[in-house]
Design a protein around this motif. Sequence first.
Motif, PDB file in Angstrom:
ATOM      1  N   GLY A 100       0.820  -1.198   0.000  1.00 27.12           N
ATOM      2  CA  GLY A 100       0.000   0.000   0.000  1.00 27.12           C
ATOM      3  C   GLY A 100       0.856   1.251   0.000  1.00 27.12           C
ATOM      4  O   GLY A 100       1.798   1.392  -0.770  1.00 27.12           O
ATOM      5  N   GLY A 101       0.539   2.158   0.896  1.00 27.59           N
ATOM      6  CA  GLY A 101       1.294   3.396   0.979  1.00 27.59           C
ATOM      7  C   GLY A 101       2.452   3.343   1.951  1.00 27.59           C
ATOM      8  O   GLY A 101       3.046   4.377   2.259  1.00 27.59           O
ATOM      9  N   ILE A 102       2.801   2.152   2.454  1.00 31.27           N
ATOM     10  CA  ILE A 102       3.872   2.010   3.446  1.00 31.27           C
ATOM     11  C   ILE A 102       5.013   1.202   2.856  1.00 31.27           C
ATOM     12  O   ILE A 102       4.802   0.153   2.240  1.00 31.27           O
ATOM     13  N   GLN A 103       6.223   1.689   3.030  1.00 30.82           N
ATOM     14  CA  GLN A 103       7.414   0.967   2.594  1.00 30.82           C
ATOM     15  C   GLN A 103       8.325   0.776   3.798  1.00 30.82           C
ATOM     16  O   GLN A 103       9.106   1.660   4.151  1.00 30.82           O
ATOM     17  N   GLY A 104       8.228  -0.388   4.413  1.00 32.98           N
ATOM     18  CA  GLY A 104       8.997  -0.659   5.619  1.00 32.98           C
ATOM     19  C   GLY A 104      10.122  -1.649   5.464  1.00 32.98           C
ATOM     20  O   GLY A 104      10.854  -1.904   6.411  1.00 32.98           O
ATOM     21  N   GLY A 105      10.278  -2.222   4.257  1.00 29.66           N
ATOM     22  CA  GLY A 105      11.376  -3.142   4.019  1.00 29.66           C
ATOM     23  C   GLY A 105      10.984  -4.601   4.159  1.00 29.66           C
ATOM     24  O   GLY A 105       9.885  -4.944   4.603  1.00 29.66           O
ATOM     25  N   GLU A 106      11.906  -5.469   3.768  1.00 31.17           N
ATOM     26  CA  GLU A 106      11.736  -6.915   3.856  1.00 31.17           C
ATOM     27  C   GLU A 106      12.988  -7.524   4.463  1.00 31.17           C
ATOM     28  O   GLU A 106      14.087  -6.978   4.306  1.00 31.17           O
ATOM     29  N   GLU A 107      12.829  -8.671   5.120  1.00 29.46           N
ATOM     30  CA  GLU A 107      13.991  -9.318   5.730  1.00 29.46           C
ATOM     31  C   GLU A 107      13.761 -10.821   5.838  1.00 29.46           C
ATOM     32  O   GLU A 107      12.644 -11.271   6.111  1.00 29.46           O
ATOM     33  N   ASP A 108      14.842 -11.574   5.611  1.00 31.43           N
ATOM     34  CA  ASP A 108      14.846 -13.029   5.782  1.00 31.43           C
ATOM     35  C   ASP A 108      16.031 -13.388   6.674  1.00 31.43           C
ATOM     36  O   ASP A 108      17.155 -12.942   6.421  1.00 31.43           O
ATOM     37  N   ASN A 109      15.777 -14.198   7.683  1.00 30.97           N
ATOM     38  CA  ASN A 109      16.829 -14.603   8.611  1.00 30.97           C
ATOM     39  C   ASN A 109      16.924 -16.118   8.709  1.00 30.97           C
ATOM     40  O   ASN A 109      15.899 -16.817   8.689  1.00 30.97           O
TER      41      ASN A 109
END
Length: 392
Positions: free
Chosen positions: A330-339
Amino acid sequence: MKPSTMKLISTAVGLALYGGSAAMAEVKISSDDGKFETTLGGRVQVDGAWYNKDNVDLGGNGTEFRRARLFVKGTMYDVWQYKGQYDFAGNETDMKDAYIRYAGFPFKITVGQFKQPFGLEELTSSKYITFMERSLPTEAFGTSRRIGLGTNYAADNWTLAASVYGREEGDDTDGDEGYGVGARLTWAPWNEKTRLLHLGIAGAYEDPNDNDMRFRARPEWHQADTRLVDTGAIPDPDTFTRYGLEAATVFGPFSLQGEYIGVSAESDSVDDADFDGWYVYGSWFLTGESRKYKKGAFSRVTPKSTVSKGGGLGAWELAVRYSTIDLDDGGIQGGEEDNITVGLNWYATKYVRFMANYVMADADPVRSGLVVPGEYDDDDHDVFQVRAQIDF
């Protein structure tokens, strides 16, 4: 502190070190008529961590007291229960649990600050979790402790809990406080000493009343100063719906556990967004023990051989976890992460544990505002961390 009190606490810690029974390790004070009973306890977790820096600086290597808690809990007139727990880690005082509970019905009623009914990993105590830190989606989306009113019922094979709550004690609000309601149902069709199948579902609806809301997670390393995934304050928040699915199984020394957690976020000024994440992990006790389960969560591991003056091997557990989170929508860009996390646990006694975790974090922090977009596409970090833990 009075000498008698110091002696009681010292005795409890000593018994923990030497593997006393559960009843022996507790510090209990009872009235002569048995109508009042108080238990004192606590935990200390000391961590050390080292990591290699990629592009984003997460903070320095070093040590910390991850948790240093003391609690008092008890029963009055058979049906009234209470608990107060404070954490003194980081040279700060933080209230954790503070509640009164009525247990005179087949179900219990609790009022105060307590963990809300959401998530298997979240509701398993930090004394018993398999890895040093909870997974990315649990940290980002869990409701954790809130001030509220709740009820719960637990049978041998199923549990049901529900609550209505406000914000966590100490949270700042801009005007009137928001509210939330949540519930969790678990079912264990197999629930034997070394054999278990756990299934669960949970949901929560929250109206923050225009107060700030954000979702973020450390890279499963608590000493990190920076979150690689972070939505920031969501502008003009409206309502949020959290939902979770959980499953776990135990077959003797082997176990598997996983959860899927999602959040639907509505805002009055940006496009609505759907965030989600999940984790799965397996563990194996090389010395033959099994993970213990009680009332919808995992509990204390008892080594077959206790390390004491006469020797002993303790319990050794090897575990591997994969976790992932997506805060872009949507209007939010908070990032992605894989651990990916590899862990080794040594339970010297029932109350003394040593942990080592190696975390490989692969994140896309560009859209989360940590760097100028376009400079690079991903950020990789390797973290090695250890912990010494005792509880009584």
